[in-house]
Design a protein around this motif. Sequence first.
Motif, short mmCIF file in Angstrom:
data_model
loop_
_atom_site.label_atom_id
_atom_site.label_comp_id
_atom_site.label_asym_id
_atom_site.label_seq_id
_atom_site.Cartn_x
_atom_site.Cartn_y
_atom_site.Cartn_z
N ASP A 1 11.35 -3.27 -13.46
CA ASP A 1 10.65 -3.68 -12.23
C ASP A 1 10.03 -5.07 -12.40
N ILE A 2 9.53 -5.35 -13.60
CA ILE A 2 8.94 -6.67 -13.86
C ILE A 2 10.00 -7.75 -13.71
N GLU A 3 11.18 -7.51 -14.25
CA GLU A 3 12.26 -8.49 -14.15
C GLU A 3 12.75 -8.62 -12.72
N LEU A 4 12.82 -7.49 -12.00
CA LEU A 4 13.24 -7.53 -10.60
C LEU A 4 12.23 -8.34 -9.77
N LEU A 5 10.97 -8.15 -10.04
CA LEU A 5 9.94 -8.92 -9.34
C LEU A 5 10.09 -10.40 -9.64
N ARG A 6 10.41 -10.73 -10.89
CA ARG A 6 10.61 -12.13 -11.26
C ARG A 6 11.78 -12.74 -10.50
N ALA B 1 -0.91 -19.50 -4.78
CA ALA B 1 -0.47 -18.44 -5.68
C ALA B 1 -0.57 -17.09 -4.97
N ILE B 2 0.38 -16.20 -5.28
CA ILE B 2 0.37 -14.83 -4.76
C ILE B 2 0.39 -13.86 -5.92
N THR B 3 -0.47 -12.86 -5.86
CA THR B 3 -0.41 -11.75 -6.81
C THR B 3 0.03 -10.51 -6.06
N TYR B 4 1.09 -9.88 -6.55
CA TYR B 4 1.65 -8.67 -5.94
C TYR B 4 1.23 -7.44 -6.76
N ALA B 5 0.88 -6.38 -6.07
CA ALA B 5 0.57 -5.11 -6.72
C ALA B 5 1.22 -3.98 -5.94
N GLY B 6 1.74 -3.00 -6.67
CA GLY B 6 2.29 -1.83 -5.99
C GLY B 6 3.63 -1.38 -6.50
N GLY B 7 3.66 -0.23 -7.15
CA GLY B 7 4.92 0.43 -7.48
C GLY B 7 5.58 0.08 -8.79
N VAL C 1 0.81 -1.21 0.00
CA VAL C 1 0.00 0.00 0.00
C VAL C 1 0.85 1.26 0.00
N ASP C 2 1.99 1.25 0.66
CA ASP C 2 2.80 2.46 0.75
C ASP C 2 3.37 2.89 -0.59
N VAL C 3 3.45 1.98 -1.56
CA VAL C 3 3.95 2.35 -2.89
C VAL C 3 2.85 2.24 -3.95
N GLU C 4 1.66 1.80 -3.56
CA GLU C 4 0.56 1.61 -4.50
C GLU C 4 0.20 2.93 -5.18
N GLY C 5 0.21 2.91 -6.53
CA GLY C 5 -0.18 4.07 -7.31
C GLY C 5 0.87 5.15 -7.45
N LYS C 6 2.05 4.95 -6.88
CA LYS C 6 3.08 5.99 -6.91
C LYS C 6 4.10 5.81 -8.03
N SER C 7 4.12 4.61 -8.65
CA SER C 7 5.02 4.35 -9.78
C SER C 7 6.47 4.71 -9.45
#
Length: 262
Positions: free
Chosen positions: A224-229, A212-218, A184-190
């Motif tokens: 960022d997609i690759e870092l998340l992977r 399964a986990i779905t992550y949202a935020g930032g 939430v602290d980074v949600e919508g802040k890009s």
Amino acid sequence: MEFRPCIDIHNGQVKQIIGSSLEDQDDLATENFVAAKGAEYYAQLYRQNGIRGGHIILLNPASSPYYEADRAQAFAALSAYPGGLQVGGGVNADNAAAYLEAGASHVIVTSYVFQDGHINRKHLDKICQTVGKEHLVLDLSCRMRNGCYYIVTDRWQKFTEERVDDSTLDMLTDYCDEFLIHAVDVEGKSQGIEQMLVRQLGKWCVSPDRNAITYAGGVHSYEDIELLRVLGGGKINVTIGSALDLFGGELAFDEVLRRVRN
């Protein structure tokens, strides 16, 4: 790793907001994007691209004069993509069946299960029995406090005393099919993903029998997609909102799909 799209509905419109700015009083939120098209349009787009498991989130409380408009948007989206979308926001054991009957694959629950700062076991049992484990997603959206991530409720405005950690995830796994976790602290802040949280979730996901986990935020770049992977060990699904070109951002929808699927 899968791309899980979103349709966030606030004051009867599809929007992207800064999550930490949401206020029930006067139905306020800092807006990044307000769509000219309705939720049905986005549902059809996701269906055409074969993307399943996206979430529709109603961001107004049931007491809001906009709540019924939010619901109308959600039902229109479900009608456009039956079986392909999940619904959350004010879901409880009394109204969950209506969303499933309208075409939701899952219902998403937070505040009904986490009350007065803790897990309400009675409500957890009831919602699980009502919809079935296979149709339930628990939203463990969280914020940092004193170096730990705590689940927040009531449209991310209230801290609970429940941490997002291995013991919580292990216990709740028996009650649901998936977890949805907004940072939430980074949600919508890009401004980039919550790396500490993603790394923690990635370690939990190592075992093949984990939910399964779905992550949202930032998420605001292809990097960022690759870092998340990498941090998530390829096990964590991703949602991108404000940074996506569908919602006024710079990341191309088609390119995001290509990178996530490769």
